[in-house]
Design a protein around this motif. Structure first.
Motif, PDB file in Angstrom:
ATOM      1  N   GLN A   4       0.807  -1.222   0.000  1.00 39.05           N
ATOM      2  CA  GLN A   4       0.000   0.000   0.000  1.00 39.05           C
ATOM      3  C   GLN A   4       0.843   1.277   0.000  1.00 39.05           C
ATOM      4  O   GLN A   4       1.492   1.583  -0.983  1.00 39.05           O
ATOM      5  N   ASN A   5       0.871   2.011   1.111  1.00 36.50           N
ATOM      6  CA  ASN A   5       1.527   3.336   1.118  1.00 36.50           C
ATOM      7  C   ASN A   5       3.021   3.285   1.436  1.00 36.50           C
ATOM      8  O   ASN A   5       3.641   4.323   1.628  1.00 36.50           O
ATOM      9  N   ARG A   6       3.573   2.065   1.524  1.00 41.57           N
ATOM     10  CA  ARG A   6       4.979   1.973   1.943  1.00 41.57           C
ATOM     11  C   ARG A   6       5.949   1.982   0.765  1.00 41.57           C
ATOM     12  O   ARG A   6       7.139   1.752   0.947  1.00 41.57           O
ATOM     13  N   LEU A   7       5.445   2.188  -0.444  1.00 41.33           N
ATOM     14  CA  LEU A   7       6.310   2.080  -1.620  1.00 41.33           C
ATOM     15  C   LEU A   7       6.847   3.442  -2.068  1.00 41.33           C
ATOM     16  O   LEU A   7       6.143   4.444  -1.998  1.00 41.33           O
ATOM     17  N   ASP A   8       8.086   3.421  -2.548  1.00 40.54           N
ATOM     18  CA  ASP A   8       8.718   4.632  -3.083  1.00 40.54           C
ATOM     19  C   ASP A   8       8.378   4.694  -4.580  1.00 40.54           C
ATOM     20  O   ASP A   8       9.087   4.127  -5.419  1.00 40.54           O
ATOM     21  N   TRP A   9       7.301   5.401  -4.890  1.00 40.95           N
ATOM     22  CA  TRP A   9       6.814   5.403  -6.273  1.00 40.95           C
ATOM     23  C   TRP A   9       7.741   6.164  -7.218  1.00 40.95           C
ATOM     24  O   TRP A   9       7.812   5.825  -8.407  1.00 40.95           O
ATOM     25  N   ASP A  10       8.439   7.170  -6.727  1.00 38.20           N
ATOM     26  CA  ASP A  10       9.381   7.893  -7.602  1.00 38.20           C
ATOM     27  C   ASP A  10      10.448   6.931  -8.127  1.00 38.20           C
ATOM     28  O   ASP A  10      10.802   6.949  -9.310  1.00 38.20           O
ATOM     29  N   TYR A  11      10.961   6.090  -7.224  1.00 35.29           N
ATOM     30  CA  TYR A  11      11.989   5.115  -7.597  1.00 35.29           C
ATOM     31  C   TYR A  11      11.417   4.109  -8.605  1.00 35.29           C
ATOM     32  O   TYR A  11      12.047   3.802  -9.624  1.00 35.29           O
ATOM     33  N   ILE A  12      10.221   3.615  -8.328  1.00 32.34           N
ATOM     34  CA  ILE A  12       9.599   2.628  -9.226  1.00 32.34           C
ATOM     35  C   ILE A  12       9.353   3.246 -10.607  1.00 32.34           C
ATOM     36  O   ILE A  12       9.670   2.643 -11.638  1.00 32.34           O
ATOM     37  N   HIS A  13       8.815   4.462 -10.614  1.00 31.18           N
ATOM     38  CA  HIS A  13       8.524   5.115 -11.900  1.00 31.18           C
ATOM     39  C   HIS A  13       9.784   5.332 -12.721  1.00 31.18           C
ATOM     40  O   HIS A  13       9.791   5.157 -13.937  1.00 31.18           O
ATOM     41  N   ARG A  14      10.868   5.721 -12.033  1.00 32.71           N
ATOM     42  CA  ARG A  14      12.117   6.016 -12.739  1.00 32.71           C
ATOM     43  C   ARG A  14      12.593   4.779 -13.529  1.00 32.71           C
ATOM     44  O   ARG A  14      12.937   4.874 -14.696  1.00 32.71           O
ATOM     45  N   TRP A  15      12.594   3.613 -12.859  1.00 31.18           N
ATOM     46  CA  TRP A  15      13.074   2.403 -13.526  1.00 31.18           C
ATOM     47  C   TRP A  15      12.091   1.910 -14.581  1.00 31.18           C
ATOM     48  O   TRP A  15      12.501   1.458 -15.658  1.00 31.18           O
ATOM     49  N   CYS A  16      10.794   1.988 -14.277  1.00 35.57           N
ATOM     50  CA  CYS A  16       9.807   1.519 -15.265  1.00 35.57           C
ATOM     51  C   CYS A  16       9.863   2.382 -16.527  1.00 35.57           C
ATOM     52  O   CYS A  16       9.724   1.878 -17.639  1.00 35.57           O
ATOM     53  N   ASP A  17      10.099   3.691 -16.348  1.00 38.00           N
ATOM     54  CA  ASP A  17      10.244   4.572 -17.509  1.00 38.00           C
ATOM     55  C   ASP A  17      11.474   4.161 -18.323  1.00 38.00           C
ATOM     56  O   ASP A  17      11.444   4.112 -19.551  1.00 38.00           O
ATOM     57  N   LEU A  18      12.569   3.865 -17.613  1.00 40.32           N
ATOM     58  CA  LEU A  18      13.803   3.441 -18.297  1.00 40.32           C
ATOM     59  C   LEU A  18      13.593   2.124 -19.053  1.00 40.32           C
ATOM     60  O   LEU A  18      14.129   1.928 -20.140  1.00 40.32           O
ATOM     61  N   HIS A  19      12.820   1.212 -18.449  1.00 41.47           N
ATOM     62  CA  HIS A  19      12.595  -0.109 -19.058  1.00 41.47           C
ATOM     63  C   HIS A  19      11.478  -0.076 -20.103  1.00 41.47           C
ATOM     64  O   HIS A  19      11.237  -1.093 -20.766  1.00 41.47           O
ATOM     65  N   GLY A  20      10.769   1.043 -20.179  1.00 40.64           N
ATOM     66  CA  GLY A  20       9.636   1.109 -21.120  1.00 40.64           C
ATOM     67  C   GLY A  20       8.453   0.278 -20.664  1.00 40.64           C
ATOM     68  O   GLY A  20       7.660  -0.187 -21.489  1.00 40.64           O
ATOM     69  N   SER A  21       8.330   0.082 -19.358  1.00 40.74           N
ATOM     70  CA  SER A  21       7.256  -0.793 -18.845  1.00 40.74           C
ATOM     71  C   SER A  21       6.214  -0.020 -18.032  1.00 40.74           C
ATOM     72  O   SER A  21       5.375  -0.632 -17.368  1.00 40.74           O
ATOM     73  N   ARG A  22       6.273   1.310 -18.110  1.00 47.25           N
ATOM     74  CA  ARG A  22       5.383   2.124 -17.275  1.00 47.25           C
ATOM     75  C   ARG A  22       3.897   1.873 -17.565  1.00 47.25           C
ATOM     76  O   ARG A  22       3.069   1.875 -16.662  1.00 47.25           O
ATOM     77  N   GLU A  23       3.571   1.646 -18.845  1.00 47.36           N
ATOM     78  CA  GLU A  23       2.149   1.441 -19.192  1.00 47.36           C
ATOM     79  C   GLU A  23       1.611   0.181 -18.504  1.00 47.36           C
ATOM     80  O   GLU A  23       0.444   0.151 -18.087  1.00 47.36           O
ATOM     81  N   HIS A  24       2.444  -0.833 -18.368  1.00 45.72           N
ATOM     82  CA  HIS A  24       1.989  -2.064 -17.696  1.00 45.72           C
ATOM     83  C   HIS A  24       1.790  -1.807 -16.203  1.00 45.72           C
ATOM     84  O   HIS A  24       0.819  -2.262 -15.600  1.00 45.72           O
ATOM     85  N   LEU A  25       2.725  -1.064 -15.611  1.00 45.05           N
ATOM     86  CA  LEU A  25       2.600  -0.722 -14.193  1.00 45.05           C
ATOM     87  C   LEU A  25       1.299   0.051 -13.946  1.00 45.05           C
ATOM     88  O   LEU A  25       0.542  -0.264 -13.018  1.00 45.05           O
ATOM     89  N   ASP A  26       1.049   1.041 -14.783  1.00 46.35           N
ATOM     90  CA  ASP A  26      -0.162   1.854 -14.614  1.00 46.35           C
ATOM     91  C   ASP A  26      -1.425   1.011 -14.762  1.00 46.35           C
ATOM     92  O   ASP A  26      -2.403   1.196 -14.026  1.00 46.35           O
TER      93      ASP A  26
END
Lengths: 84, 188
Positions: free
Chosen positions: B155-177
């Motif tokens: 839930q609220n314990r995740l560092d979303w900035d960190y997750i978004h940064r890597w998913c953007d780099l990997h091109g996987s952000r649309e799947h995460l969203d």
């Protein structure tokens, strides 16, 4: 005549979400060790059920034969997972 | 030998030889999400020369290690396979690669304890990033479910900035969203 409660799509969805929330709540309470060991313990439990199924379908099978069929099924599962 | 005993024997072997490691795959998503059955354990190891043979010697009684390295085409990594003598449960040791995220998640790994022995796993954020990346490659439903469950439990314990940064780099952000959106209907 006994009439069972009818389950609407909304009712099924609500029930499914309530079950999911309960699973989440229990996962939050579990310890690191419980969660770490859950995977292999569930696997051994699943193997036990699969062996029971194999014995039901092959009544005369020896333990070695059941084990051999189980390994074939596990390998099939691995291949299916990797092929998806 | 039970499967959990096999896992603990491997952890003991890795600790005895002094091989830095982290347990990844479904074991790590079980830690942060909802537990499911698994017939393999994937472990990332940082090997020095000769250590794989030392490990084989330590584990010889309970587990069989194939000393021939194999190559994983999806992750482009080298790995070794161990299995219990009865052959049902399998342990795969992946050599730490030079992939930037692989190196980063290894550097950020966290320690837990299992039956008195230390064990290292990736952070929850790195589990999500890795599994979303795999989902983008393989479209395996279990990766989708694992990510969804980790997000729901953490839930609220995740560092979303960190997750978004890597998913953007990997091109996987649309799947995460898409996975996050699927949680909206559950009120989690």
């Amino acid at each position: 005549m006994h009439k069972s409660a009818s389950l609407t799509n909304d009712g099924i969805r609500e029930l499914s979400q309530a079950i999911y929330r309960d699973k989440i709540s229990r996962a939050r309470r579990a310890s690191f060790e419980e969660k770490f060991l859950a995977g292999p313990q569930l696997f051994d439990y699943a193997c036990g059920i699969m062996c029971a199924g194999i014995r039901m379908q092959n009544p005369g099978a020896t333990d070695e034969e059941v084990d051999r069929i189980l390994k074939v099924r596990l390998e099939l599962q691995r291949r299916l997972e990797k092929a998806r | 030998m039970t499967s959990d005993a096999a896992v603990q024997a491997v952890l003991d072997g890795l600790n005895a030889v002094g091989i830095p490691f982290m347990v990844v795959g479904s074991f790590s998503s079980n830690i942060y999400g909802l537990a499911r059955s698994t017939q393999d354990v994937d472990i990332v190891v940082q090997l020095q020369s000769g250590q794989i043979q030392q490990l084989a010697n330590v584990l010889a009684v309970e587990l069989q290690l194939d000393p021939q390295p194999r190559f994983e085409t999806v992750t482009m990594t080298t790995y070794f396979v161990l299995h219990t003598r009865e052959g049902k449960f399998r342990i795969e040791l992946f050599v730490l690669s030079d992939d930037p995220h692989d190196e980063t998640r290894f550097a950020r790994r966290v320690q837990g304890m299992v039956a008195g022995r230390p064990v290292w796993v990736p952070t929850a954020e790195d589990v999500i990033i890795t599994k979303v990346r795999w989902y983008g490659t393989d479209r395996r439903n279990k990766d989708w479910d694992d990510v969804r469950n980790v997000i729901a439990v953490q839930q609220n314990r995740l560092d979303w900035d960190y997750i978004h940064r890597w998913c953007d780099l990997h091109g996987s952000r649309e799947h995460l969203d898409a996975i996050r959106k699927s949680l909206e209907s559950t009120n989690m």
